[in-house]
Design an enzyme around this catalytic site. Structure first.
Site, PDB file in Angstrom:
ATOM      1  N   PHE A 148     -17.911  -1.633 -44.228  1.00 42.44           N
ATOM      2  CA  PHE A 148     -17.702  -3.067 -44.026  1.00 42.44           C
ATOM      3  C   PHE A 148     -17.090  -3.463 -43.019  1.00 42.44           C
ATOM      4  O   PHE A 148     -15.857  -2.724 -42.767  1.00 42.44           O
ATOM      5  CB  PHE A 148     -17.011  -3.782 -45.411  1.00 42.44           C
ATOM      6  N   ASP A 220     -11.860   2.620 -49.865  1.00 44.98           N
ATOM      7  CA  ASP A 220     -11.917   1.117 -49.909  1.00 44.98           C
ATOM      8  C   ASP A 220     -12.739   0.913 -51.292  1.00 44.98           C
ATOM      9  O   ASP A 220     -14.059   1.209 -51.285  1.00 44.98           O
ATOM     10  CB  ASP A 220     -12.699   0.532 -48.740  1.00 44.98           C
ATOM     11  N   TYR A 245     -11.061 -10.027 -56.240  1.00 40.65           N
ATOM     12  CA  TYR A 245     -12.246 -11.182 -56.728  1.00 40.65           C
ATOM     13  C   TYR A 245     -13.510 -10.780 -56.853  1.00 40.65           C
ATOM     14  O   TYR A 245     -14.401 -11.631 -57.017  1.00 40.65           O
ATOM     15  CB  TYR A 245     -12.166 -12.226 -55.574  1.00 40.65           C
ATOM     16  N   LYS A 246     -13.925  -9.418 -56.559  1.00 41.50           N
ATOM     17  CA  LYS A 246     -15.298  -9.093 -56.889  1.00 41.50           C
ATOM     18  C   LYS A 246     -15.495  -8.727 -58.635  1.00 41.50           C
ATOM     19  O   LYS A 246     -15.305  -9.691 -59.206  1.00 41.50           O
ATOM     20  CB  LYS A 246     -15.739  -8.022 -56.160  1.00 41.50           C
ATOM     21  N   ARG A 390     -29.073  -8.841 -51.943  1.00 44.41           N
ATOM     22  CA  ARG A 390     -28.062  -7.920 -52.784  1.00 44.41           C
ATOM     23  C   ARG A 390     -28.285  -8.453 -54.064  1.00 44.41           C
ATOM     24  O   ARG A 390     -27.845  -9.747 -54.421  1.00 44.41           O
ATOM     25  CB  ARG A 390     -26.744  -7.997 -52.275  1.00 44.41           C
TER      26      ARG A 390
HETATM   27  C1  LIG Z   1     -15.969  -2.746 -48.768  1.00 47.63           C
HETATM   28  C2  LIG Z   1     -15.036  -4.230 -48.529  1.00 47.63           C
HETATM   29  N1  LIG Z   1     -13.799  -4.316 -47.657  1.00 47.63           N
HETATM   30  C3  LIG Z   1     -13.103  -5.426 -47.525  1.00 47.63           C
HETATM   31  C4  LIG Z   1     -13.847  -6.649 -47.906  1.00 47.63           C
HETATM   32  C5  LIG Z   1     -13.287  -7.927 -47.696  1.00 47.63           C
HETATM   33  O1  LIG Z   1     -11.873  -7.926 -47.178  1.00 47.63           O
HETATM   34  P1  LIG Z   1     -10.944  -9.294 -47.512  1.00 47.63           P
HETATM   35  O2  LIG Z   1     -10.762  -9.430 -48.863  1.00 47.63           O
HETATM   36  O3  LIG Z   1      -9.765  -8.971 -46.727  1.00 47.63           O
HETATM   37  O4  LIG Z   1     -11.821 -10.367 -46.843  1.00 47.63           O
HETATM   38  C6  LIG Z   1     -15.016  -6.639 -48.590  1.00 47.63           C
HETATM   39  C7  LIG Z   1     -15.665  -7.879 -48.669  1.00 47.63           C
HETATM   40  O5  LIG Z   1     -16.658  -7.954 -49.127  1.00 47.63           O
HETATM   41  C8  LIG Z   1     -15.734  -5.456 -48.804  1.00 47.63           C
HETATM   42  O6  LIG Z   1     -16.808  -5.369 -49.059  1.00 47.63           O
END
Ligand SMILES: Cc1ncc(COP(=O)(O)O)c(C=O)c1O
Length: 431
Positions: A148, A220, A245-246, A390
């Site tokens: 990402f 991550d 939030y996911k 997706r």
């Molecule tokens: C693997 C991954 N890392 C980080 C993030 C996003 O980070 P942030 O919440 O700081 O925007 C996402 C968002 O979709 C993600 O899929």
């Protein structure tokens, strides 16, 4: 519809090789799976609009039923009436560690190893800095070129500040690079589940490979936290970050979290040393002394309303077995992969369970238009470049019948060419 066309449909569905026959078979399977689903009742813990099949909980989780009341209480009673007394009376101060422990229970971390707050991007920055400082003399961060993007941007930034180097090594080559070149590597920083394809990475194997080379492993967990068991402690993971939030359904912009293995906490030095991470925050000292425990990973004043929404969202997991969440996630994605296979579409998501997260990625050259048409019909997913549709499956609120219905709508859009309508060619800012 004429009588004869009705007959045709009836005849078709009795032939298991016809499209209608396949769909009828899938519906029967879905009904049986839903009837036996031990998590079916959990759907009531979410407020989902009628007429929507929500397959984007891997991007923004649905609204948990307890959140509106928790926010009402946070605003009216805690903020409105208790005012600043809430830091003590409603334990606002303890929220990051308290919520961190609840997330920890879902990702296999004992209490005192996870703290909640800030965004994933900030946590990535802090965690990579902490990892580099835990491995002085080693200046390389291994990161996936297909990660990402924010992970790469932050890795480049912190590496630049600390005089380190980011080597972009595809996850499939990481073990070999660690064997050949391990001496220089401080940390491997990979996404547990690929955000685009839904591929689940070998967290235990790569963590062990990093350790064999004397390096650390930072994962991550954005696309895995809350979607299936992770067992961070059991796999000796060093550091992890993830978002609220996911799958955790904490709401738009919900705070993220960071995990630090117990063996590293005392030496963990984040880059961002805010006063909430201080050993004596209300001593108002001029110099920074980190808190002794995981609280050192706190930074500044947290967004309390979002924190309390996330805390209420986590109630959806009460009494829920993460093993059952995993089993259902695999059944849902198995079924969807089979349904899109019936439609002749190509999936990017691995078939093997051990390599699959809780989402399915489907390729189509007109992915944007197809998704716009799907959303118009109440099937909500999203799109990632270049041509990926997706579909995320949160087992807490998606059923097997939803899967078959979503695939039926997709099939209909493709068969009728409905996605070619001019209005679906307009691209939104957020895809
Ligand atoms: C693997 C991954 N890392 C980080 C993030 C996003 O980070 P942030 O919440 O700081 O925007 C996402 C968002 O979709 C993600 O899929």
């Amino acid at each position: 519809m004429s009588d004869s066309s009705l007959n045709t449909v009836a005849d078709d569905s009795s032939d298991p090789r016809s499209t209608a026959g396949l769909a009828a078979g899938r519906s029967t399977t879905a009904a049986a799976l839903d009837a036996a689903d031990p998590l079916a009742h959990v759907r009531e813990r979410f407020l989902l609009p009628d007429g929507v099949i929500y397959l984007d909980g891997n991007s923004l989780g649905a609204l948990p039923a307890g959140v509106p009341e928790a926010l009402r209480d946070a605003v009216h009673r805690q903020w409105g009436t208790d005012l600043i007394r809430s830091w003590n009376a409603n334990d606002w101060w303890g929220a990051p560690a308290r919520i961190g422990d609840r997330i920890g229970a879902l990702i296999g971390a004992a209490p005192g190893r996870v703290v909640c707050g800030d965004s994933t991007s900030i946590q990535i920055f802090n965690a990579i800095a902490g990892a580099l400082r835990l491995r002085p003399g080693r200046g390389v961060v291994l990161a996936d070129p297909d990660s990402f993007p924010t992970d790469l941007y932050l890795a480049d930034s912190i590496a630049g500040l600390l005089g380190a180097e980011v080597r972009r090594v595809p996850v499939g080559e990481a073990a070999e690079v660690l064997r050949a070149d391990g001496d220089s590597i401080a940390v491997i920083a990979y996404n547990h589940v690929d955000y685009r394809s839904g591929e689940l990475r070998d967290l235990p194997g790569l963590t062990a490979a990093a350790h064999a080379a004397g390096a650390l492993a930072l994962w991550d967990l954005c696309h895995s936290a809350g979607a299936f068991p992770i067992d961070l402690d059991a796999h000796d993971v060093d550091l992890a970050v993830g978002c609220g939030y996911k799958y955790l359904s904490g709401g738009p912009g919900a705070p993220a979290f960071v995990y630090v293995a117990e063996r590293h906490i005392a030496a963990f030095e984040p880059a961002l040393t805010g006063w909430h991470g201080h050993a004596n925050p209300f001593g108002m000292e001029a110099g920074y002394t980190p808190a002794p425990g995981i609280e050192r990973a706190r930074i500044g004043t947290p967004p309390l309303l979002s924190m309390l929404a996330l805390e209420a969202a986590l109630d959806a997991y009460d009494g829920v077995s993460m093993a059952e969440v995993r089993a259902k996630g695999l059944a849902l994605t198995d079924l969807f992969i089979a349904c899109v296979g019936d439609l002749g579409l190509e999936t990017l998501t691995p078939i093997e369970h051990a390599r699959r997260g809780s989402q399915v990625a489907v390729r189509h050259p007109e992915a944007h238009a197809v998704m716009a048409a799907l959303i118009d019909r109440g099937v909500i997913g999203d799109v990632r470049p270049p041509d990926v549709l997706r579909f995320g499956f949160n087992p807490l609120y998606i059923g097997h019948a939803d899967v078959v219905e979503a695939a039926r709508v997709l099939g209909d859009i493709l068969e009728t060419g409905a996605y070619k309508e001019a209005r679906y060619a307009v691209r939104s800012t957020v895809t």
